[in-house]
Design an enzyme around this catalytic site. Structure first.
Site, PDB file in Angstrom:
ATOM      1  N   GLU A 262       0.897  -1.170   0.000  1.00 16.84           N
ATOM      2  CA  GLU A 262       0.000   0.000   0.000  1.00 16.84           C
ATOM      3  C   GLU A 262       0.922   1.202   0.000  1.00 16.84           C
ATOM      4  OE1 GLU A 262      -1.691   3.126   0.769  1.00 16.84           O
ATOM      5  OE2 GLU A 262      -1.673   2.403   2.831  1.00 16.84           O
ATOM      6  N   CYS A 296      -1.471   8.488   3.931  1.00 22.65           N
ATOM      7  CA  CYS A 296      -1.525   8.071   2.517  1.00 22.65           C
ATOM      8  C   CYS A 296      -2.776   8.637   1.875  1.00 22.65           C
ATOM      9  CB  CYS A 296      -1.590   6.560   2.393  1.00 22.65           C
ATOM     10  SG  CYS A 296      -0.479   5.703   3.462  1.00 22.65           S
TER      11      CYS A 296
HETATM   12  C1  SIN Z   1      -3.667   6.426   5.923  1.00 21.51           C
HETATM   13  O1  SIN Z   1      -4.157   7.246   5.201  1.00 21.51           O
HETATM   14  O2  SIN Z   1      -2.426   6.318   5.958  1.00 21.51           O
HETATM   15  C2  SIN Z   1      -4.491   5.531   6.792  1.00 21.51           C
HETATM   16  C3  SIN Z   1      -5.942   5.661   6.607  1.00 21.51           C
HETATM   17  C4  SIN Z   1      -6.540   6.817   7.299  1.00 21.51           C
HETATM   18  O3  SIN Z   1      -6.941   6.691   8.439  1.00 21.51           O
HETATM   19  O4  SIN Z   1      -6.664   7.864   6.717  1.00 21.51           O
END
Ligand code: SIN
Length: 495
Positions: A262, A296
């Site tokens: 990911e 992310c």
């Molecule tokens: C992430 O975006 O890294 C994790 C998902 C989130 O809670 O936004």
């Protein structure tokens, strides 16, 4: 240039963190240690991180092979009971985990508490997967026979995790890996070794056998190769940058292993002229500036209909100026530091490229250097406007930088959303059914939201991306696709 409002909020006495340790069949005190410094005030040493050696990584693989055999023999429903106990222990120790996360990577304590609560929810969800239907039955073209499908664990899994969600992301990989009967070797980010130690302790205290969960804290240059190439490793699950994810994938897939990566995002949030602006701006503040933009799924590009552009820019400039920058353990802070010196350097360089490419800084734009903040890796929350080209528009700059771009209509919103190399998350704020549905069906991201922020992750829904944002099966609700292999059984009962 307007400057985001700064306050000096460094605190005097920091809570003591327990030591970070390696776990290879049992807890190990290591003699090779590295200092972990508070990113909000680097004069504070908050932890000492062991550095696993290559020999210890090789040993961990051997332990995990034994762990895989021991753990897969436990009935899936009983494994689920252990994961449920782990979720309860994480809930009991949530405050300790949250404080460790804030001290190690800097995010405001309210966010760390939220992260711990989400980890509880995720583990609770995975505690039940052993009770779900595992496959289907099918006919065979012969008498007295039937076929069915089943899922088996894949074996030993390397779990390589980032610092931005040091509780939740390791947890959302460990929980399904174990629930499905695999053994795990966790290599957390070097920035957050204590948080990882505390999390692993929760699972061990819940009853996961010592051999089924190892913790290797150390440098990728020393131990990474073993975690990717040892013949006994069946799969590698990774969260981090696209550059590293692709390298990991090339190595591990080349050796016949499964990879789940990911990776980056350049997530657009679209604000149409018929949007509820209060809600849309709230989503920009949460999704763009939460965790100092180090998610992310952060909303780093805001595509704003030209009819409301001026109002959006004015109101966001005001809201960004009201963010309270400071130490994450201080009450009321909603903008912490970047996680490390290199993270700040990368973000500053990204900002320079954005400005060189034509972006205009309308708020923030430089380090927060007043008084004690100068001792931390702080960047003022930054708002840019500019053309829908260049670094601000297309590069993942992992920091508190949000850029506004003007659009004429839904066609342009969809085209610009899809123009970047990433495809993780996207959102549209509109009250027009047609625009909302076109956005859902014509965009190319793993996750798409309507009148909701780009951030967030539901345990029972797939979490993943398309294009440069992901390799392999999605996480969370789709985790079984990575952590199990589907097999078919062909049975004749008269012979
Ligand atoms: C992430 O975006 O890294 C994790 C998902 C989130 O809670 O936004």
């Amino acid at each position: 240039m307007p400057r985001a409002h700064e306050r000096t909020t460094i605190i005097n006495t920091l809570p003591q963190l327990p030591p970070a340790r390696l776990h290879i069949g049992g807890w190990i005190e290591n003699s090779h240690n590295a200092e972990v410094r508070d990113p909000a005030d680097t004069r504070n040493i908050v932890a000492s991180a062991p550095r696993a050696t290559r020999a210890q990584a090789i040993e961990a693989v051997q332990v995990a092979v034994r762990g895989s055999l021991e753990w897969r023999a436990v009935p899936a429903i009983q494994r689920g009971e252990v994961i449920r106990r782990a979720s309860e222990i994480i809930a009991e120790r949530a405050e300790q985990l949250a404080v460790a996360a804030t001290l190690e990577m800097g995010k405001p304590i309210a966010e760390s508490r939220g992260e711990a609560a989400r980890a509880v929810e995720h583990a609770r969800y995975f505690s039940t997967v052993g009770r779900e239907a595992q496959g289907y039955t099918a006919n065979l073209n012969e008498p007295d026979a039937q076929a069915f499908t089943l899922r088996s664990p894949i074996g030993v899994v390397s779990v390589i995790t980032p610092w931005n969600f040091p509780i939740m992301i390791p947890n959302w990989k460990i929980a399904p890996a174990l629930a499905h009967g695999n053994s795990v070797i966790l290599k957390p980010a070097e920035v957050s070794p204590v948080t990882a130690t505390l999390l692993v302790q929760c699972y061990l205290d819940a009853g996961v056998p010592a051999s089924a969960l190892s913790l290797l804290i150390g440098k990728s240059s020393e131990i990474g190769d073993v975690l990717l190439t040892a013949p006994e490793i069946a799969g590698v699950t990774f969260t981090g940058s696209t550059e590293v994810g692709r390298k990991i994938s090339a190595t591990a897939v080349g050796l016949g292993k499964r990879v789940q990566a990911e990776m980056g995002g350049k997530n657009a949030l679209v604000i149409m002229d018929d949007a509820n602006l209060d809600k849309a701006l709230e989503a920009v503040m949460v999704g763009g500036f939460g965790t100092s933009g180090q998610r992310c799924t952060s909303s780093s590009r805001i595509l704003v209909h030209e009819a409301v552009f001026e109002e959006v820019q004015r109101r966001l400039t005001e809201a960004v100026g009201q963010l309270r920058v400071g130490h994450g353990l201080t009450a009321g802070i909603n903008a912490g530091p970047l996680a490390s010196e290199s993270a700040l350097e990368d973000v500053m360089q990204g900002l320079e490229r954005a400005v060189a490419d034509g972006a205009t800084v309308v708020a923030g734009g430089s380090r927060a250097e007043d008084s004690d903040l100068a001792n931390g890796w702080f960047l003022q929350p930054t708002l840019l406007t500019g053309p829908a080209t260049g670094a601000a528009f297309s590069e993942e700059i992992f920091g508190p930088i949000v850029s506004l771009h003007s659009i004429k209509d839904i066609d342009e919103a969809i085209r610009l959303n899809n123009e970047v190399e990433y495809g993780l998350s996207a959102s549209i704020y509109t009250s027009n059914l047609e625009a909302a549905n076109r956005f859902i069906f014509e965009t190319d991201t793993g996750m798409v939201h309507v009148n909701r922020p780009t951030v967030g992750a539901e345990p029972h829904l797939p979490f993943g991306g398309s294009k440069a944002s992901a390799i392999g099966p999605s996480e969370l609700g789709a985790a079984h696709q990575f952590f199990t292999k589907t097999r078919s059984a062909h049975v004749r009962w008269k012979f």
